[in-house]
Write an enzyme that holds these catalytic residues in place. Structure first.
Site, PDB file in Angstrom:
ATOM      1  N   CYS A  27       1.151   6.050   6.572  1.00 59.59           N
ATOM      2  CA  CYS A  27       1.733   4.711   6.463  1.00 59.59           C
ATOM      3  C   CYS A  27       3.213   4.708   6.799  1.00 59.59           C
ATOM      4  O   CYS A  27       3.683   3.924   7.613  1.00 59.59           O
ATOM      5  CB  CYS A  27       1.497   4.154   5.061  1.00 59.59           C
ATOM      6  SG  CYS A  27       2.354   2.610   4.778  1.00 59.59           S
ATOM      7  N   CYS A  32       1.727   1.955   9.231  1.00 61.65           N
ATOM      8  CA  CYS A  32       2.152   0.601   8.846  1.00 61.65           C
ATOM      9  C   CYS A  32       3.641   0.334   9.063  1.00 61.65           C
ATOM     10  O   CYS A  32       4.006  -0.676   9.672  1.00 61.65           O
ATOM     11  CB  CYS A  32       1.865   0.360   7.364  1.00 61.65           C
ATOM     12  SG  CYS A  32       0.400   1.176   6.738  1.00 61.65           S
ATOM     13  N   LYS A  35       5.019   0.726  12.785  1.00 63.70           N
ATOM     14  CA  LYS A  35       4.327  -0.317  13.549  1.00 63.70           C
ATOM     15  C   LYS A  35       4.944  -1.678  13.275  1.00 63.70           C
ATOM     16  O   LYS A  35       5.280  -2.419  14.187  1.00 63.70           O
ATOM     17  CB  LYS A  35       2.835  -0.280  13.181  1.00 63.70           C
ATOM     18  CG  LYS A  35       1.938  -1.317  13.813  1.00 63.70           C
ATOM     19  CD  LYS A  35       1.809  -2.593  13.024  1.00 63.70           C
ATOM     20  CE  LYS A  35       1.527  -2.474  11.573  1.00 63.70           C
ATOM     21  NZ  LYS A  35       0.168  -2.173  11.201  1.00 63.70           N
ATOM     22  N   TYR A 162      -8.084  -2.749  14.797  1.00 69.24           N
ATOM     23  CA  TYR A 162      -6.750  -3.000  14.250  1.00 69.24           C
ATOM     24  C   TYR A 162      -5.664  -2.452  15.172  1.00 69.24           C
ATOM     25  O   TYR A 162      -4.736  -3.145  15.562  1.00 69.24           O
ATOM     26  CB  TYR A 162      -6.578  -2.248  12.925  1.00 69.24           C
ATOM     27  CG  TYR A 162      -7.086  -2.879  11.670  1.00 69.24           C
ATOM     28  CD1 TYR A 162      -6.223  -3.547  10.805  1.00 69.24           C
ATOM     29  CD2 TYR A 162      -8.415  -2.752  11.287  1.00 69.24           C
ATOM     30  CE1 TYR A 162      -6.666  -4.073   9.605  1.00 69.24           C
ATOM     31  CE2 TYR A 162      -8.875  -3.281  10.082  1.00 69.24           C
ATOM     32  CZ  TYR A 162      -7.995  -3.940   9.241  1.00 69.24           C
ATOM     33  OH  TYR A 162      -8.434  -4.456   8.060  1.00 69.24           O
ATOM     34  N   GLU A 166      -2.961  -4.481  17.653  1.00 68.86           N
ATOM     35  CA  GLU A 166      -1.556  -4.435  17.216  1.00 68.86           C
ATOM     36  C   GLU A 166      -0.662  -3.844  18.309  1.00 68.86           C
ATOM     37  O   GLU A 166       0.417  -4.374  18.610  1.00 68.86           O
ATOM     38  CB  GLU A 166      -1.424  -3.614  15.928  1.00 68.86           C
ATOM     39  CG  GLU A 166      -2.032  -4.321  14.725  1.00 68.86           C
ATOM     40  CD  GLU A 166      -1.881  -3.581  13.414  1.00 68.86           C
ATOM     41  OE1 GLU A 166      -2.031  -4.215  12.360  1.00 68.86           O
ATOM     42  OE2 GLU A 166      -1.621  -2.360  13.414  1.00 68.86           O
ATOM     43  N   HIS A 420       4.764 -29.277   1.880  1.00 73.11           N
ATOM     44  CA  HIS A 420       4.919 -29.968   3.155  1.00 73.11           C
ATOM     45  C   HIS A 420       6.358 -29.941   3.640  1.00 73.11           C
ATOM     46  O   HIS A 420       7.262 -30.138   2.835  1.00 73.11           O
ATOM     47  CB  HIS A 420       4.469 -31.427   3.000  1.00 73.11           C
ATOM     48  CG  HIS A 420       4.454 -32.170   4.287  1.00 73.11           C
ATOM     49  ND1 HIS A 420       3.508 -31.951   5.257  1.00 73.11           N
ATOM     50  CD2 HIS A 420       5.307 -33.114   4.775  1.00 73.11           C
ATOM     51  CE1 HIS A 420       3.758 -32.743   6.286  1.00 73.11           C
ATOM     52  NE2 HIS A 420       4.838 -33.444   6.025  1.00 73.11           N
ATOM     53  N   GLU A 425      -0.330 -25.458   3.921  1.00 71.31           N
ATOM     54  CA  GLU A 425      -0.892 -26.618   3.215  1.00 71.31           C
ATOM     55  C   GLU A 425      -2.269 -27.007   3.765  1.00 71.31           C
ATOM     56  O   GLU A 425      -3.064 -27.631   3.065  1.00 71.31           O
ATOM     57  CB  GLU A 425       0.066 -27.818   3.264  1.00 71.31           C
ATOM     58  CG  GLU A 425       0.235 -28.429   4.639  1.00 71.31           C
ATOM     59  CD  GLU A 425       1.182 -29.640   4.640  1.00 71.31           C
ATOM     60  OE1 GLU A 425       1.054 -30.476   3.730  1.00 71.31           O
ATOM     61  OE2 GLU A 425       2.036 -29.723   5.541  1.00 71.31           O
TER      62      GLU A 425
HETATM   63  P1  NDP Z   1     -11.174   0.659  14.282  1.00 66.28           P
HETATM   64  O1  NDP Z   1     -12.340   1.385  13.769  1.00 66.28           O
HETATM   65  O2  NDP Z   1     -10.638  -0.516  13.560  1.00 66.28           O
HETATM   66  O3  NDP Z   1     -11.452   0.183  15.779  1.00 66.28           O
HETATM   67  C1  NDP Z   1     -11.878   1.068  16.770  1.00 66.28           C
HETATM   68  C2  NDP Z   1     -12.100   0.297  18.064  1.00 66.28           C
HETATM   69  O4  NDP Z   1     -12.377   1.220  19.101  1.00 66.28           O
HETATM   70  C3  NDP Z   1     -13.254  -0.666  17.997  1.00 66.28           C
HETATM   71  O5  NDP Z   1     -12.926  -1.796  18.769  1.00 66.28           O
HETATM   72  C4  NDP Z   1     -14.393   0.124  18.660  1.00 66.28           C
HETATM   73  O6  NDP Z   1     -15.319  -0.681  19.321  1.00 66.28           O
HETATM   74  C5  NDP Z   1     -13.634   0.893  19.704  1.00 66.28           C
HETATM   75  N1  NDP Z   1     -14.263   2.152  20.109  1.00 66.28           N
HETATM   76  C6  NDP Z   1     -14.705   3.154  19.328  1.00 66.28           C
HETATM   77  N2  NDP Z   1     -15.171   4.172  20.081  1.00 66.28           N
HETATM   78  C7  NDP Z   1     -15.032   3.787  21.360  1.00 66.28           C
HETATM   79  C8  NDP Z   1     -15.331   4.393  22.605  1.00 66.28           C
HETATM   80  N3  NDP Z   1     -15.846   5.626  22.671  1.00 66.28           N
HETATM   81  N4  NDP Z   1     -15.052   3.699  23.730  1.00 66.28           N
HETATM   82  C9  NDP Z   1     -14.522   2.460  23.673  1.00 66.28           C
HETATM   83  N5  NDP Z   1     -14.215   1.842  22.522  1.00 66.28           N
HETATM   84  C10 NDP Z   1     -14.457   2.499  21.387  1.00 66.28           C
HETATM   85  O7  NDP Z   1     -10.089   1.802  14.480  1.00 66.28           O
HETATM   86  P2  NDP Z   1      -8.530   1.787  14.672  1.00 66.28           P
HETATM   87  O8  NDP Z   1      -8.255   3.091  15.335  1.00 66.28           O
HETATM   88  O9  NDP Z   1      -8.060   0.540  15.325  1.00 66.28           O
HETATM   89  O10 NDP Z   1      -7.981   1.796  13.180  1.00 66.28           O
HETATM   90  C11 NDP Z   1      -8.477   2.707  12.218  1.00 66.28           C
HETATM   91  C12 NDP Z   1      -8.401   2.137  10.843  1.00 66.28           C
HETATM   92  O11 NDP Z   1      -7.069   2.199  10.382  1.00 66.28           O
HETATM   93  C13 NDP Z   1      -8.776   0.666  10.716  1.00 66.28           C
HETATM   94  O12 NDP Z   1     -10.146   0.432  10.640  1.00 66.28           O
HETATM   95  C14 NDP Z   1      -8.067   0.289   9.448  1.00 66.28           C
HETATM   96  O13 NDP Z   1      -8.853   0.649   8.353  1.00 66.28           O
HETATM   97  C15 NDP Z   1      -6.810   1.136   9.506  1.00 66.28           C
HETATM   98  N6  NDP Z   1      -5.658   0.357   9.988  1.00 66.28           N
HETATM   99  C16 NDP Z   1      -5.195  -0.703   9.277  1.00 66.28           C
HETATM  100  C17 NDP Z   1      -4.143  -1.461   9.728  1.00 66.28           C
HETATM  101  C18 NDP Z   1      -3.688  -2.638   8.936  1.00 66.28           C
HETATM  102  O14 NDP Z   1      -4.008  -2.743   7.766  1.00 66.28           O
HETATM  103  N7  NDP Z   1      -2.938  -3.562   9.546  1.00 66.28           N
HETATM  104  C19 NDP Z   1      -3.461  -1.131  10.972  1.00 66.28           C
HETATM  105  C20 NDP Z   1      -4.027  -0.010  11.650  1.00 66.28           C
HETATM  106  C21 NDP Z   1      -5.076   0.695  11.173  1.00 66.28           C
HETATM  107  P3  NDP Z   1     -16.595  -1.291  18.574  1.00 66.28           P
HETATM  108  O15 NDP Z   1     -16.097  -2.434  17.789  1.00 66.28           O
HETATM  109  O16 NDP Z   1     -17.493  -1.670  19.695  1.00 66.28           O
HETATM  110  O17 NDP Z   1     -17.144  -0.194  17.725  1.00 66.28           O
END
Ligand code: NDP
Length: 439
Positions: A27, A32, A35, A162, A166, A420, A425
C-alpha cells in the site's frame, strides 16, 4: 503487519517484525499511496483546461513527469520514516531480512532463529505476468509504472481490473496515448453492469483507446519501441506495455509446506474466521490469504488477530458490505451488492439510476458523466447496493457505507435532506425506480 504489531504491542505483547524490504508494504510503497499521488498529479491537466470556462486564462500546461515521480518518492521516504517511528514507539523490534518458518514457533532470518508463541504471516502479494505471451519480459507491472523516469508517449495497458483502469487513467491524464486491451467486453468485471458501462464509455471519452475481446500473443522490441501483437492479428506500436492482469499471494519460500500450513490452488494461505491457519499458533492476514485484497481489510484482519490473542476479545472481520473505490478518472466507488447479485440473493429488487453532468461541467464544458445507482430489496425496502461513477465518488460512498451497515431503507434515504448544490444529494432524491425488465 504493522497494524497488527502495533495493536499487539499496545496490549503488552513482545513483538518483532521481520521485513526484507522497507517497512510499509504494498500500500505505502507500491500501491494505494503512490498511485493516488499520481492520480492527483495527473489530474491537473483537466483542472487547467476546465478553468478556462470559469474565465481563467492559463498558459498551455506542461507536466514534468520526473518532478512528479521525485515528489512522490520524497513522500514515500517520509512515510517510511513515520512507519519506523510508529513501530519503535510501540516497542516493536524490526528484524531486517527475509523470514522462513522452521517450525510452528520458529522463524529463521539469515543465520539467526527467533522463537515466538504466535507467528503472523502478512506477506502480501505480487503482480503476475502470463506465461503464454512471447516476449513478456519486455512488459512492466504497476511496480515499474510507478517509477518510470520518463512519461511514455504511447502506452499499452493489458487488463481491465482495478490496476488497469487506474493506470490507464493516470497515463492518459498525464498526456500519453493509451490503448487498453481487455479480454471481456467491459472493464471492471465483478462490478455493477451500469458502473462498468459508464466507466468504459468515460475512459473512451477521455481518449483511452479501449479495445475489447483482445488478448496479447507476442511482444517484440524494435529499437526503442515495442511491438505488441494480439491473438486477433493486430499489431500495436508503443513505448511501454503495462500488464495489470492480476496478483498472486506471496507464499513461496516461506517454509509453509514444511510446517504444514495449508495453501489453496492459488497459493493463498487457508485460514478460519479468526485468521488462524491449519497450524495452531500460525495466523495469516491480508493479500497472502486472498480473501478481500484491500488495505483496510488487511489492517482490520491484523488488528482482529491482536484483539483475539492479546486482549482476550475473540474478533472476526466481516467481509461483506465492505466499501471500495477504484481511482480511475472519473473514479468509481461502491458498497453492497450489484444489481445482479441482489437479484440472485433477494429476488425482486427496485433499481434507481441517475446520470447527469456535474454542475462544475456546465461552465467547463467537459463531457464527463456522473452515474449513481441504488439497489433496493423490494420486500424489505432495504438499500442493499450503492454505486457511483463520478468526481468524488470515494468521498461520497464512505458515508453511505455507514447507512448500509445500519440497514437503512429507501424511505430513510428519502427522509434525508440533501446538501445543495452537491452531486451527493442525488442519492437521497431519486424517486422513480427504473422499469423492471423482470416485472
Ligand atoms: P484484477 O483481478 O482486479 O483484474 C485483472 C484484470 O486482468 C481483469 O480485467 C482480467 O480479465 C484481466 N486478465 C487476467 N488474466 C489475463 C490474461 N491472461 N490476459 C488478459 N487479461 C487478463 O487485478 P488487478 O491486478 O487489477 O488488481 C489486483 C487486486 O488488487 C484487485 O482485485 C484489488 O483487490 C486490489 N487493488 C485495489 C485497489 C483499490 O482498492 N483501489 C487498487 C489496485 C488493486 P477478466 O475480467 O476477463 O478476468
Amino acid at each position: 503487519g504493522v497494524a497488527a504489531s502495533r495493536r499487539a504491542g499496545s496490549y503488552g505483547a513482545r513483538v518483532a517484525i521481520c521485513e526484507g524490504d522497507r517497512v510499509g508494504g504494498t500500500c505505502v510503497l507500491r500501491g494505494c499511496v503512490p498511485k493516488k499521488l499520481l492520480v492527483y498529479g495527473s489530474h491537473y491537466r483537466e483542472d487547467f483546461e476546465d478553468a478556462a470556462g470559469f474565465g481563467w486564462d492559463v498558459a498551455p500546461a506542461t507536466l514534468d513527469w520526473g518532478r512528479l515521480v521525485a515528489a512522490k518518492n520524497r513522500e514515500l521516504d517520509r512515510l517510511n520514516g513515520v512507519y519506523l517511528r510508529l513501530l519503535r514507539d510501540a516497542g516493536v523490534t524490526l528484524i531486517e531480512g527475509r523470514g522462513r518458518l522452521v517450525d510452528a514457533h520458529t522463524v529463521e532470518v539469515g543465520a539467526r532463529r527467533y522463537t515466538a508463541r504466535n507467528i503472523l504471516i502478512a506477506t502480501g502479494g505480487h503482480a503476475v505476468l502470463p506465461t503464454d505471451v512471447r516476449g513478456i519480459e519486455h512488459a512492466i507491472t504497476s511496480n515499474e509504472a510507478l517509477d518510470l523516469p520518463r512519461l511514455p508517449r504511447r502506452l499499452v495497458v493489458v487488463g481491465g481490473g482495478y490496476i488497469g483502469v487506474e493506470f490507464a487513467s493516470i497515463f492518459r491524464a498525464a498526456g500519453a496515448e493509451v490503448t487498453m486491451l481487455i479480454r471481456g467486453d467491459l472493464v471492471l468485471r465483478g462490478f455493477d453492469d451500469d458502473v462498468r458501462a459508464t466507466l468504459s464509455s468515460a475512459l473512451r471519452r477521455k481518449g483511452v483507446d479501449l479495445r475489447c475481446d483482445v488478448e496479447v500473443a507476442d511482444i517484440e522490441r524494435r529499437g526503442e519501441a515495442l511491438s505488441v501483437m494480439t491473438r486477433e492479428g493486430e499489431t500495436l506500436e508503443c513505448d511501454e506495455v503495462l500488464f495489470a492482469t492480476g496478483r498472486a499471494p506471496n507464499t513461496a519460500n516461506l517454509g509453509l509446506e514444511r510446517v504444514g500450513v495449508k495453501t489453496n490452488a492459488r497459493g493463498a494461505i487457508e485460514v478460519n474466521a479468526f485468521s488462524q491457519s491449519s497450524v495452531e499458533g500460525v495466523y495469516a492476514v491480508g493479500d497472502c490469504t486472498d480473501r478481500l485484497n484491500l488495505t483496510p481489510v488487511a489492517i482490520a484482519e491484523g488488528r482482529a488477530v491482536a484483539e483475539t490473542l492479546f486482549n482476550n476479545r475473540p474478533t472476526t472481520v466481516e467481509h461483506h458490505g465492505v466499501p471500495t473505490a477504484v481511482f480511475s478518472q472519473p473514479p468509481v466507488s461502491t458498497v453492497g451488492l450489484t444489481e445482479r447479485e441482489a437479484r440472485a440473493q433477494h429476488g425482486a429488487v427496485d433499481v434507481y439510476v441517475t446520470s447527469f453532468r456535474a454542475m462544475k461541467h456546465t461552465l467547463s464544458g467537459r463531457d464527463e458523466p456522473t452515474m449513481m445507482k441504488l439497489v433496493v430489496e423490494r420486500a424489505s425496502q432495504r438499500v442493499v447496493g450503492c454505486h457511483m461513477v463520478g468526481a468524488d465518488a470515494p468521498e461520497i460512498i464512505q458515508g453511505f457505507a455507514v447507512a448500509l451497515k445500519c440497514g437503512a431503507t429507501k424511505a430513510q434515504f428519502d427522509a434525508t435532506v440533501g446538501i445543495h448544490p452537491s452531486a451527493a444529494e442525488e442519492f437521497v432524491t431519486m424517486r422513480t425506480p427504473r422499469p423492471d425488465p423482470q416485472g
